[in-house]
Design an enzyme around this catalytic site. Structure first.
Site, PDB file in Angstrom:
ATOM      1  N   GLU A 144      -9.676   5.733   2.788  1.00  0.00           N
ATOM      2  CA  GLU A 144     -10.048   4.955   3.972  1.00  0.00           C
ATOM      3  C   GLU A 144     -10.013   5.864   5.187  1.00  0.00           C
ATOM      4  OE1 GLU A 144      -8.301   1.256   6.716  1.00  0.00           O
ATOM      5  OE2 GLU A 144      -7.545   1.557   4.688  1.00  0.00           O
ATOM      6  N   GLU A 170       0.849  -1.187   0.000  1.00  0.00           N
ATOM      7  CA  GLU A 170       0.000   0.000   0.000  1.00  0.00           C
ATOM      8  C   GLU A 170       0.887   1.239   0.000  1.00  0.00           C
ATOM      9  OE1 GLU A 170      -2.794  -0.421   3.302  1.00  0.00           O
ATOM     10  OE2 GLU A 170      -2.477  -2.591   3.231  1.00  0.00           O
TER      11      GLU A 170
END
Length: 423
Positions: A339, A228
């Protein structure tokens, strides 16, 4: 009659003195125990800092209060990892992906700034010399914000958005919410995106907001492999609300070593210009100037390592393929988006923002975007993804809308304010 009274008075005084002495002893013992506990904690913090912070050849004070240490490339934290004790550094990838956009020739919306104008705040006060890598120095207060000194640096449990599998009854069970675009159903060898940079407001210190790409392999269980990369705002991790460049990864093979993120990073950095965890500057303004960053992660077809590039030409480093199980071969899913953590303060949805804090329908200059999203295929070519889906758990809190045009290729707007009259 006077003598008994005097004897009573003297006895009473002796009792008071005795009680006072006992109280004094108790207080002293308590104070000594407190001092001892503080001293032990200080010693533990200093020990942890000595392990994390490597000797610097040069240190640079950043305007935001950070200190960036220029550490010899061979002494970086990655080499504390037991898998990397005798690793030979690969100084450049054998191959770059072919067919990516020439970003210098892209026509942007009015007011958009080229992504290469985005830098890091510490650059204002200097640069690291060749042969070193910049590392944000961990401070004592960083360690003390953790639940315990021993736990500082350990990877926290994170969630990966699972498109099509959102159970409305379980939306807040993990405390994480997402607004993403994704592709699946093929083998993927990398991904790229140009990501709009904002500074979303965080309601609670234990919450964060991030915008990133996910490269995923395995199931969504204990065997998950992920790489990520993007930007995040995390007061709990950094002690402020600055927008910072970051990477994260997980692997069942990696976790089995008992080695953790900040203590023995598996990411081997080779570039002296960009510091992971350092603040990004400048930041986009609502209805004003827009700034974005380009991030590319791909698998070198010769050596098999996963490389990361920032901007149009800054290759930052790599994750050795042997740190992974599923990602040692390829990824099975790519995700791009935002997120947040929703800790439901006072029983209500958090007001922590995602992206710009505004919904996608507000469009350019107001809503946050990902543009020119691409995947790397089995031939090491960057190409537009096919069959892009979108996903969000609660669209009245955070939403996502995708599109396609000649300049931006595949793109999407995403984000939202969190708590509002409909959330």
């Amino acid at each position: 009659m006077l003598a008994p009274i005097m004897r009573l008075h003297c006895g009473f005084n002796r009792t008071i003195v005795a009680v006072a002495l006992i109280c004094c002893c108790v207080l002293c013992a308590g104070a000594a125990a407190f001092v001892g506990e503080v001293t032990r904690k200080q010693i533990a913090v200093e020990k942890r800092l000595r392990r994390i912070n490597k000797p610097a050849l040069k240190s640079i004070q950043s305007p935001d209060g950070d200190v960036i240490d220029c550490v010899h490339i061979a002494h970086q934290p990655a080499f504390d990892h037991p898998f990397l004790k005798n690793h030979t550094i690969q100084m450049r990838p054998a191959f770059h992906p072919e067919g990516h956009y020439d970003e210098s020739k892209l026509v942007s919306h009015s007011g958009a700034k080229k992504e290469n104008t985005v830098a890091q705040l510490w650059h204002q006060n200097g640069r690291c010399p060749e042969g070193t890598i910049p590392i944000r120095r961990t401070k004592g207060e960083d360690v003390l914000r953790a639940s315990s000194v021993k736990r500082y640096g350990r990877k926290k449990h994170r969630t990966i958005p699972k498109p099509r599998f959102a159970d409305p009854d379980l939306i807040n069970e993990s405390g994480h919410q997402h607004a993403i675009a994704y592709v699946e159903g093929d083998k993927y060898y990398g991904a790229k995106a140009i990501i709009n940079v904002w500074e979303p407001k965080i309601q609670q210190s234990n919450e964060f907001s991030l915008s990133q790409l996910w490269i995923l392999g395995g199931s969504f269980g204990e065997d998950l492999n992920s790489i990520e990369a993007g930007w995040q705002v995390s007061p709990d991790l950094y002690g402020d609300n600055n927008t910072r460049l970051f990477t994260y990864w997980t692997s069942d093979a990696y976790q089995a070593t008992g080695c953790y993120n900040l203590l023995c990073s598996g990411f081997i950095q080779i570039n002296s210009d960009i510091a992971m965890g350092a603040s990004i500057s400048p930041i986009s303004d609502y209805s004003g100037s827009q700034y974005d960053i380009s991030i590319l992660v791909w698998k070198d077809p010769k050596e098999g390592n996963w490389w990361m590039q920032f901007g149009s030409d800054l290759v930052l480093g790599y994750w050795p393929s042997f740190l992974f199980s599923y990602l040692a071969d390829s990824a099975s899913m790519i995700e791009w988006g935002g997120e947040v953590v929703n800790s439901q303060p006072d029983g209500e949805h958090t007001a922590t923002e995602m992206g710009s804090g505004h919904f996608p329908e507000e469009g350019f200059g107001k809503a946050s975007y990902f543009r020119n999203i691409q995947i790397v295929d089995e031939s090491n070519n960057l190409r537009s993804p096919k069959g892009v889906g979108t996903f969000t758990e609660q669209s009245n809190c955070y939403d996502v809308q995708n599109g396609n045009n000649g300049d931006w290729g595949n793109y999407f707007y995403y984000g939202g304010p969190g708590r509002n009259s409909n959330c």
